[in-house]
Structures are given as structure tokens and as C-alpha cells.
Design a protein around this motif. Sequence first.
Motif, mmCIF file in Angstrom:
data_model
loop_
_atom_site.group_PDB
_atom_site.id
_atom_site.type_symbol
_atom_site.label_atom_id
_atom_site.label_comp_id
_atom_site.label_asym_id
_atom_site.label_seq_id
_atom_site.Cartn_x
_atom_site.Cartn_y
_atom_site.Cartn_z
ATOM 1 N N SER A 179 -56.943 -33.625 1.967
ATOM 2 C CA SER A 179 -56.410 -34.696 1.118
ATOM 3 C C SER A 179 -55.185 -34.295 0.301
ATOM 4 C CB SER A 179 -57.509 -35.195 0.167
ATOM 5 O OG SER A 179 -58.627 -35.660 0.877
ATOM 6 N N VAL A 180 -54.967 -32.991 0.121
ATOM 7 C CA VAL A 180 -53.853 -32.543 -0.719
ATOM 8 C C VAL A 180 -52.791 -31.815 0.102
ATOM 9 C CG1 VAL A 180 -53.190 -31.110 -2.690
ATOM 10 C CG2 VAL A 180 -55.364 -32.367 -2.729
ATOM 11 N N ILE A 181 -53.217 -30.833 0.885
ATOM 12 C CA ILE A 181 -52.261 -29.983 1.590
ATOM 13 C C ILE A 181 -51.611 -30.712 2.777
ATOM 14 C CG2 ILE A 181 -51.962 -27.828 2.856
ATOM 15 C CD1 ILE A 181 -52.429 -27.504 -0.123
ATOM 16 N N LEU A 182 -52.423 -31.331 3.615
ATOM 17 C CA LEU A 182 -51.865 -31.978 4.810
ATOM 18 C C LEU A 182 -50.845 -33.078 4.489
ATOM 19 C CD1 LEU A 182 -54.766 -32.247 7.416
ATOM 20 C CD2 LEU A 182 -52.786 -30.721 7.407
ATOM 21 N N PRO A 183 -51.117 -33.953 3.503
ATOM 22 C CA PRO A 183 -50.126 -35.013 3.230
ATOM 23 C C PRO A 183 -48.746 -34.487 2.825
ATOM 24 C CG PRO A 183 -52.238 -35.593 2.275
ATOM 25 C CD PRO A 183 -52.356 -34.174 2.738
ATOM 26 N N VAL A 184 -48.695 -33.329 2.154
ATOM 27 C CA VAL A 184 -47.397 -32.800 1.731
ATOM 28 C C VAL A 184 -46.818 -31.839 2.765
ATOM 29 C CG1 VAL A 184 -47.972 -33.055 -0.693
ATOM 30 C CG2 VAL A 184 -48.449 -30.884 0.454
ATOM 31 N N SER A 185 -47.506 -31.675 3.891
ATOM 32 C CA SER A 185 -47.026 -30.772 4.949
ATOM 33 C C SER A 185 -46.478 -31.546 6.136
ATOM 34 C CB SER A 185 -48.164 -29.846 5.409
ATOM 35 O OG SER A 185 -48.679 -29.092 4.340
ATOM 36 N N ARG A 186 -45.954 -32.728 5.879
ATOM 37 C CA ARG A 186 -45.478 -33.585 6.967
ATOM 38 C C ARG A 186 -44.393 -32.911 7.797
ATOM 39 N NH1 ARG A 186 -42.536 -39.038 5.266
ATOM 40 N NH2 ARG A 186 -41.187 -37.423 4.348
ATOM 41 N N ASN A 187 -43.445 -32.252 7.131
ATOM 42 C CA ASN A 187 -42.356 -31.617 7.868
ATOM 43 C C ASN A 187 -42.872 -30.545 8.824
ATOM 44 O OD1 ASN A 187 -40.508 -33.205 6.507
ATOM 45 N ND2 ASN A 187 -40.086 -31.665 4.945
ATOM 46 N N ALA A 188 -43.812 -29.741 8.347
ATOM 47 C CA ALA A 188 -44.375 -28.699 9.202
ATOM 48 C C ALA A 188 -45.168 -29.308 10.355
ATOM 49 C CB ALA A 188 -45.263 -27.767 8.385
ATOM 50 N N ILE A 189 -45.905 -30.382 10.086
ATOM 51 C CA ILE A 189 -46.686 -31.036 11.133
ATOM 52 C C ILE A 189 -45.775 -31.573 12.230
ATOM 53 C CG2 ILE A 189 -48.172 -33.017 11.642
ATOM 54 C CD1 ILE A 189 -49.441 -32.627 8.891
ATOM 55 N N VAL A 190 -44.698 -32.234 11.839
ATOM 56 C CA VAL A 190 -43.761 -32.778 12.820
ATOM 57 C C VAL A 190 -43.105 -31.652 13.611
ATOM 58 C CG1 VAL A 190 -41.616 -34.067 13.107
ATOM 59 C CG2 VAL A 190 -43.340 -34.868 11.494
ATOM 60 N N THR A 191 -42.722 -30.574 12.936
ATOM 61 C CA THR A 191 -42.075 -29.453 13.610
ATOM 62 C C THR A 191 -42.984 -28.828 14.651
ATOM 63 O OG1 THR A 191 -40.762 -28.969 11.638
ATOM 64 C CG2 THR A 191 -40.972 -27.217 13.269
ATOM 65 N N VAL A 192 -44.206 -28.515 14.252
ATOM 66 C CA VAL A 192 -45.154 -27.889 15.179
ATOM 67 C C VAL A 192 -45.485 -28.843 16.327
ATOM 68 C CG1 VAL A 192 -47.482 -26.957 15.409
ATOM 69 C CG2 VAL A 192 -46.101 -26.374 13.415
ATOM 70 N N SER A 193 -45.673 -30.110 16.019
ATOM 71 C CA SER A 193 -45.989 -31.089 17.070
ATOM 72 C C SER A 193 -44.866 -31.186 18.089
ATOM 73 C CB SER A 193 -46.245 -32.460 16.444
ATOM 74 O OG SER A 193 -47.341 -32.427 15.563
ATOM 75 N N LEU A 194 -43.627 -31.212 17.600
ATOM 76 C CA LEU A 194 -42.484 -31.344 18.496
ATOM 77 C C LEU A 194 -42.377 -30.144 19.422
ATOM 78 C CD1 LEU A 194 -39.902 -32.794 19.385
ATOM 79 C CD2 LEU A 194 -38.688 -31.580 17.570
ATOM 80 N N PHE A 195 -42.441 -28.939 18.872
ATOM 81 C CA PHE A 195 -42.306 -27.759 19.708
ATOM 82 C C PHE A 195 -43.485 -27.617 20.668
ATOM 83 C CE2 PHE A 195 -39.125 -26.633 16.585
ATOM 84 C CZ PHE A 195 -38.188 -25.936 17.337
ATOM 85 N N ALA A 196 -44.688 -27.955 20.226
ATOM 86 C CA ALA A 196 -45.845 -27.891 21.119
ATOM 87 C C ALA A 196 -45.681 -28.857 22.286
ATOM 88 C CB ALA A 196 -47.124 -28.198 20.348
ATOM 89 N N PHE A 197 -45.221 -30.067 21.994
ATOM 90 C CA PHE A 197 -45.025 -31.056 23.058
ATOM 91 C C PHE A 197 -43.949 -30.609 24.027
ATOM 92 C CE2 PHE A 197 -43.102 -34.804 24.954
ATOM 93 C CZ PHE A 197 -44.221 -35.513 25.375
ATOM 94 N N LEU A 198 -42.838 -30.084 23.503
ATOM 95 C CA LEU A 198 -41.742 -29.663 24.376
ATOM 96 C C LEU A 198 -42.156 -28.493 25.253
ATOM 97 C CD1 LEU A 198 -38.643 -29.945 22.013
ATOM 98 C CD2 LEU A 198 -39.404 -31.539 23.768
#
Length: 270
Positions: A179-198
Motif C-alpha cells: 500500500s505504500v512502497i508499490l504506489p510510489v515505485s511506478r517508475n521502477a515498475i514500468v522500467t522493469v516491465s518494459l525491459f522484461a517484455f522486450l
Amino acid sequence: MTRQHVKTGLGLIFTAIMLFPIYWMINVSFTKDTDMRADPPHLFPWNGTLEGYRAVVDQQMPYLGSSLLIGLGTVALTLLISAPAGFALAKLRPKGGGALSFVLLIAQMIPGVIMAMGFYAIYLRLGVLNTIGGLILADSTIAVPFGVLIFTAFMSGIPDELINAARIDGASTWRTFRSVILPVSRNAIVTVSLFAFLWAWSDFVFATTLDGGGDHQPITLGIYHYIGNNNQQWNAIMATAVIASIPATLLLILAQRYVAAGVTAGAVKD
């Protein structure tokens, strides 16, 4: 002519040189087979054709669907493992965390072909060769170490006051993370998701080793088989490459702002 003009001109020239292979791929995808060996070559498909793209629709769509499923599955598994691991290394600071981070860094240096051979022996015993699930697991082994390092660097910059406030309010460690860490980690989530998908989308080594005879093969194997079976229809081959490049290009365009923030997280200390 000022120095700035010279730098701009050189930048445009180098950019044009780097982008020319992409332009030529698109050009050939619209070129007729009879014009393929023209001398000099046609710099623009004046007498173009859509035969290559019709071949993509008729023959390559199942491969594209499999690649999409593998890519999304890899993203989900990578986030499921790397986000909690990054939080633990950044905020819980377990014993041996530094050594674990070093091991993750070393893991990224292992050649994919060596890992593929190891996976082949394991999958052969488990009976999971030629399956989408097997490819998702294999691709995740490449993405997870990178994801853990990115999440660790990003979450290290999150103020400890947020975690302490959540604990005072009675939140558990898991609730604080969710509830606290994940919502403010959006940039890291998008970065990791993008590289994993690629990584999963462009993978060939794991695909040809672990899914060479499966019923649901990714687009990289689709192009590979197409070249072997139709090595004279270059417009169809290049059309497949163009279509396969579109999802990655769109993701890079949409996520570039988040990726820039996610990759540089933790690089500068206040």
C-alpha cells in the motif's frame, strides 16, 4: 557556421546512418520480388506491393500471439519476484544482502546459450520442453536479476519516514510494501516491465533451444522458419520484422519518461 551547427549536423548524419537499416527494412517490405535485385536498388518502392503483409496475416499471427503471451507472462513473473526482493534488500536489509546483490550482478553476465543448455537438461527431465510456461520461466531468469537491482536502487531512495508512519498506524510489512512502497515505485515498475517484455519478445536463444518443436512458438522462431522455407520472398520476411517491431517501438515511446526516471534512480544521493 558555429560549433553548435556543426554538432547538430553531425548528429543528424549519425542518426540517419543508424536509422537507415530500419528504413531499408520497411522499403523492402513493400518491394516486389521482381524488383528486389534491381541495379541500382530502388530507394523507394514506387511500384510497391502488400504481398508481404498479407503473408504476415496469413502465416505469422499465431507466432505474434504466442510472443505476446510469453512477454506478458514474463513481465508478471518478473514483477512478482523482483519487487518484493528489491524491497527486502533496500529496506529490510537482511544479512548477506550485499553479497546477494553482487551475485545478481554476476548472474547477468552469464551467456544466455549456457543457461539455455542447463534449462534444456532440466526441462527434459521435467517434461516441460516446448511449452509457453517453460519459456516464461526461462526468460524471467534473465529479467529478474535486472529487476531486483532496479527496484533495490529505486526503493533505497524512498524515505524511511513513510515506512515508519505505516508501522505506527499498525500496517504489517506486507501491507506497507503493497500500500505504500508499490504506489510510489511506478517508475521502477514500468522500467522493469518494459525491459522484461522486450527481452522475452526478442528472445531467440531460449526459444530455439527450449521450444523448437512446440505448437506455440514465438515470433522470433516464426521469422526463422519463414526465412528457411521462403528465402526468396524477402518482402514477406521484412514485413514480418516490421510488424514484430511495432509493439516494442510503441512501448518504448509510451514509457520513455518512466524508464529514464527508473533507470537513474539511486544514481544520485542527496
